[in-house]
Scaffold this active site. Structure first.
Site, mmCIF file in Angstrom:
data_model
loop_
_atom_site.group_PDB
_atom_site.id
_atom_site.type_symbol
_atom_site.label_atom_id
_atom_site.label_comp_id
_atom_site.label_asym_id
_atom_site.label_seq_id
_atom_site.Cartn_x
_atom_site.Cartn_y
_atom_site.Cartn_z
ATOM 1 N N CYS A 255 -2.473 7.286 0.478
ATOM 2 C CA CYS A 255 -1.295 8.060 0.087
ATOM 3 C C CYS A 255 -0.903 7.833 -1.354
ATOM 4 C CB CYS A 255 -0.151 7.913 1.053
ATOM 5 S SG CYS A 255 0.306 6.251 1.392
ATOM 6 N N ILE A 256 0.168 8.140 -1.656
ATOM 7 C CA ILE A 256 0.821 8.862 -2.664
ATOM 8 C C ILE A 256 1.550 7.938 -3.624
ATOM 9 C CG2 ILE A 256 1.391 11.223 -2.439
ATOM 10 C CD1 ILE A 256 1.596 9.973 0.559
#
Lengths: 410, 102
Positions: free
Chosen positions: B101-102
């Protein structure tokens, strides 16, 4: 009269209240916004508070100052949402019926998820800076700290503002240099990721900066517990890292309201369509900001871009038109690197941050993924933009809602 | 790109993660495990099977989700696949590297 109800008056909720106040036909629609707090916190300021760069009054203002008079602000605690009946139940027993619901309940730290994290050393030698109280307690600690092992640590992803822990690390390097005590401090950056950041090209740049600043990195560290007595963190593989001062980013979770309503995933994030921001389960519920489960950064800039698209989609929904599948995960973040400089990164669901110029292709004046003083000045100027333009839903000139590909070196 | 694993030509990306799960077999898994200095037991295969099912159902994988799955807890997951369990087990299971993720 129909009712549009917004849950949460943080960055995302406040922007939506301002946008919709202008766009909705107010003879047909009542707008209400609910928040249990009375104060709005400028969360990017939590990064600067520990280092005495900002004062508390720079980052706290009354919520009501940013909510238009024609929007009804309800200052009370929410018990839960009952989506099958289009009702929101308040802790005091009141029930509010809605025609359209916007969930903007954000997320918060949950240190109790890790054994020992909120133990006897909490706010003595174990701190967070993701809450106002945590950042303030850390400021007081840093003012008197005499040095040793500083460990900056991320528990697990996703977290709000994923670059903040790195910025904290860079700013501590500067802070101790300014206090002429850098040689008394060992700085270690501990992350569950395989590198300094989540995206490969930015990771390369950021790791280079860590080396330059003599900051040690420990990657792939999945914390199991905090040992308060011996002051160390221990991971599931048995790896131990000693600390004198631990600055941790605990597990982040969505609001308990979402859990009580049975509407979230295992971290209380609401399953949300990533391009339209409509709830995956309920057509008349939309979700924005940190409360969603979309694979974008949890950051104010993301909420800002989401707000512009969500406003349009709410108007389309009311008019019975198909929703626009336009949100691309756009994020735009200044990354403080210490010494009065910053980097700027601009990315979305599909494109990682790269070098280039912003916002004008080939011209700038801001440079992407390169340290500069101008980026740092822009980050400081952003506080004014936040209070005076962003929250009020004023469009920021030259900054497009979806990410621009021109001027970037892919 | 193509790589020969256990006598078969399979499609992999530049980090060595398989790009076509239909080419996976237990023999290939054993070979991939050796690259990480692991010897696979039936317990390993139970975990690999769980990961593949999640992948086929398009459920994004995180260590927290694996730990809450009832198949294996986080402690054992680390014992089975030391260091970065999710990355290593995904590689051996023939599924993409989890977007951390991010």
């Amino acid at each position: 009269m129909k009712r549009l109800l917004i849950l949460g008056a943080g960055t995302a909720g406040t922007m939506m209240a301002n946008h919709l106040n202008k766009e909705l036909d107010r003879h047909l629609w009542e707008i209400d916004i609910i928040d249990e707090r009375e104060e709005h916190y400028y969360q990017p300021g939590y990064l600067f508070l520990p280092f005495d760069i900002y004062e508390p009054e720079d980052i706290i203002k009354p919520i009501k100052k940013f909510i238009p008079n024609s929007v009804n602000l309800i200052n009370d605690k929410i018990d839960k949402i009952i989506p099958e009946e289009n009702l929101v139940k308040m802790a005091n027993g009141d029930q509010l019926h809605y025609d359209l619901l916007i969930i903007a309940t954000g997320n918060d730290i949950a240190p109790e998820e890790i054994q020992g994290m909120k133990g006897s050393e909490w706010q003595k030698s174990v701190f967070d800076f993701y809450t106002f109280e945590g950042a303030l307690a850390l400021r007081n600690k840093l003012r008197e700290w005499e040095g040793g092992n500083l460990v900056v640590h991320i528990t697990e992803m996703p977290i709000k503002c994923p670059v903040a822990p790195l910025e904290f690390t860079f700013l501590s390097d500067s802070y101790f240099k300014d206090k002429k005590m850098r040689e008394k401090v060992n700085i270690t950056y501990v992350t569950p990721l395989s590198g300094a950041f989540t995206k490969p090209k930015a990771t390369a740049t950021l790791e280079h900066l860590l080396v330059e600043k003599n900051i040690h990195i420990e990657s792939d560290f999945a914390i199991e517990s905090v040992d308060n007595e011996n002051k160390k963190i221990i991971d599931y593989g048995g790896r131990e890292i000693p600390f004198d001062l631990l600055v941790t980013v605990p597990t982040n979770k969505g609001s308990e309201v979402i859990a009580r309503s049975g509407m979230g995933d295992e971290l209380n994030y609401v399953p949300t369509h990533k391009a339209t921001l409509q709830s995956k389960k309920h057509q008349n519920i939309f979700v924005i900001g940190d409360a969603t489960d979309v694979p974008a950064s949890k950051a104010g800039s993301v909420a800002h871009f989401e707000a512009e698209i969500l406003t349009e989609n709410i108007l389309r929904y009311i008019a019975g038109e198909p929703l626009k599948e336009e949100f691309d995960g756009h994020a735009n973040c200044f990354v403080e690197t210490g010494g009065g400089k910053a980097l700027l990164i601009d990315f979305n669901y599909t494109h990682e941050p790269v070098e280039g110029t912003f916002p004008f292709p080939g011209i700038g004046p801001l440079r992407l993924l390169q340290e500069s003083r101008m980026n740092h000045m822009s980050k400081l100027a952003f506080r004014w933009i936040y209070w005076n333009m962003l929250l009020k839903g004023t469009h920021i000139p030259f900054i497009s809602t979806t990410m621009q590909e021109e001027g970037k070196h892919f | 790109m193509e790589k020969t694993i256990a006598g078969k030509s399979v499609a992999v990306n530049e980090e060595g993660y398989m790009t076509d799960l239909s080419q996976w077999s237990p023999e290939i898994a054993n070979e991939l495990a050796k690259e990480s200095n692991l010897e696979l037991s039936p317990r390993h295969f139970e975990v690999l099977e769980y990961l593949q099912t999640q992948y086929k159902n398009e459920v994004p994988l995180t260590i927290r989700r694996v730990g809450a799955s009832g198949v294996v807890d986080i402690k054992e997951f680390y014992a089975l696949f030391p260091a970065g369990p999710l990355k290593i087990s995904s590689k051996i299971a023939g599924i993409p590297k989890p977007a951390s993720c991010i």
